[in-house]
Design a protein around this motif. Sequence first.
Motif, short mmCIF file in Angstrom:
data_model
loop_
_atom_site.label_atom_id
_atom_site.label_comp_id
_atom_site.label_asym_id
_atom_site.label_seq_id
_atom_site.Cartn_x
_atom_site.Cartn_y
_atom_site.Cartn_z
N ASN A 186 0.32 -1.73 -0.12
CA ASN A 186 -0.19 0.44 0.00
C ASN A 186 1.20 1.22 0.17
N LEU B 53 -0.67 2.84 6.15
CA LEU B 53 -1.56 1.45 6.41
C LEU B 53 -0.91 1.19 8.00
N LEU C 283 -8.40 -4.99 7.66
CA LEU C 283 -7.94 -5.48 5.94
C LEU C 283 -7.17 -6.66 6.15
N ILE D 4 -3.59 -0.90 -1.90
CA ILE D 4 -4.10 -0.09 -2.07
C ILE D 4 -3.42 0.41 -2.09
N TRP E 243 -10.59 -4.81 -3.87
CA TRP E 243 -9.69 -4.08 -3.11
C TRP E 243 -10.22 -2.53 -2.95
N TYR F 230 -11.13 -0.86 0.29
CA TYR F 230 -10.15 -0.38 1.41
C TYR F 230 -11.04 1.07 1.80
N SER G 224 -12.77 1.84 5.65
CA SER G 224 -11.43 2.70 6.23
C SER G 224 -12.47 4.36 6.63
#
Length: 472
Positions: free
Chosen positions: A9, A13, A23, A76, A155, A159, A163
């Motif tokens: 990511n 994260l 996740l 991500i 994904w 996310y 989030s």
Amino acid sequence: MISAEKIPNNVDLSSNKRLQRALEHWQPRYIQWWRDMGPQGFQDYHQVYVRTAVSVDPDGWAHFEYVKLPEYRWGIFLPDPLPDRRIGFGDFFGQPVWHEVPGEFRNQLRRLIVTQGDTEPASVEQQRWLGQRCPSLYDLRNLFQVNVEEGRHLWAMVYLLHSYFGRDGRDEAEELLDRQSGNRDKPRILEAFNEPIDNWLDFFMFTMFTDRDGKSQLMSLSESSLDPLSRTTRFMLTEEAHHMFVGETGVARILERSCELTKQAGYSGDVRKIGGIDLPTIQKHLNQWFSLSLDLHGGEVSSNAASYFANGLKGRAKEDTFDDHVVKNASYNMEFFENGRAVTKDVLMRNAMNEVLRDWYVGDCAAGVVRWNRILERHGMSDRLQLPDRKFNRHIGMYSGFHFDPEGVALTKEEWERRKYEWLPSPADSEYLLSIMAQPVYEPGKFANYIAPPRRGINQKPVDFEYVRTEQ
Ligand code: BYC
């Protein structure tokens, strides 16, 4: 840069432990879904030459390597925020964009994100048997490239749900893995994503037309005032371009080969007799996937669309090319079908936003059909492909429940039932296509009889490169 953590990511994260844990909890369920519902027969013993996103830099975001599909690095990726980005349309035009979800728009935003997210795994499910019928290793690799990137787009939406939408978002992320394309009890949300994609003509038409709906919807979401949604969808568009390339060139290569076979068969001969795909069958598949994808834009007159626009949640494709971004009193001249006749009426432009996007989409599709027809022209064929009228074969919006031929001429239900297979793939057409695809072609550089080889390979590799190999 992209981190090399368990979930690659560029959103830092690891500094948000709660999100990271949530996740990481979802990840094994995703992998199980991929194994159960993803490409059948290519999970454990094959390595595929795929590109993986490793950065969001437009000049060097992708890296190519052999990967076992379940080990693809789904991650991500958000492009950097644009400095001082302002809301580009609707009632809040000119105000700073949002970095959190405003409470009053939470349900609408969640619904848009869930609908978008639902299409991604759906398409992987629809395509999961195609590897067993592939026309070449080059095409097999392209299929898997599309599949892993649709997985990554899932994904991207998950996310956002995790989030910004708390517990509801987590529940929605679970449900994205529970619904199944074509399942009677738990179908995917949008109709086109429950239709079977059994053969490669379906696949190429789907990536040409339905992925192009992905492009128009993502373009409109990339205008969103919710900045993380805008940034996420901007990067998804980068990947989407290849999917449409696969569709457009796939059909182009079938056309190329059909023209060659038509010459071989003698112009009035039947290309099916020598294993080719005839133009009427190609046109029927075009009709099918174009009309299904028109439905994906929603109803012509939509208060949902008006409210998405007013609230700055979902704009128009290329919003900055319009003069008026508030669109309070403007109207749209729309065709209605009343008492068997077409009449035009003005509707408030905001209520017509689905149709405005559909207009953009139809123009983009038409340009692709012009490119296909150049192939027919080059081969001296008199036939041409064409987009059917917008009213043809619609199941969503004001034309659903009525019947029209591809020219837009109204038909009775009986006429439609009698003639529909002149315009849409019949069971016999599908049977024929399956018969010429029954033997997959897994030898590097070899292509099924019904499709021409591509002009060049992927990432400057030769056409006969071993794009998918069995593990040593
Ligand atoms: N099928 O006001 P209306 C992609 C429902 S593809 C079934 O006319 P609205 C991809 C609608 O939900 C892009 N139902 O529509 C491509 C509503 O239900 P309720 C996917 C449908 O809300 C290839 C009712 O009908 N992205 O990425 O303005 C491979 C009346 O709704 C359909 C998005 O869709 C349908 N076709 O707009 C992989 C973007 N159409 O409220 C991926 C997010 C409508 O009565 N979604 N309905 O229960 C949206 O922007 C909007 O939700 C829609 C519909 C454009 C889909």
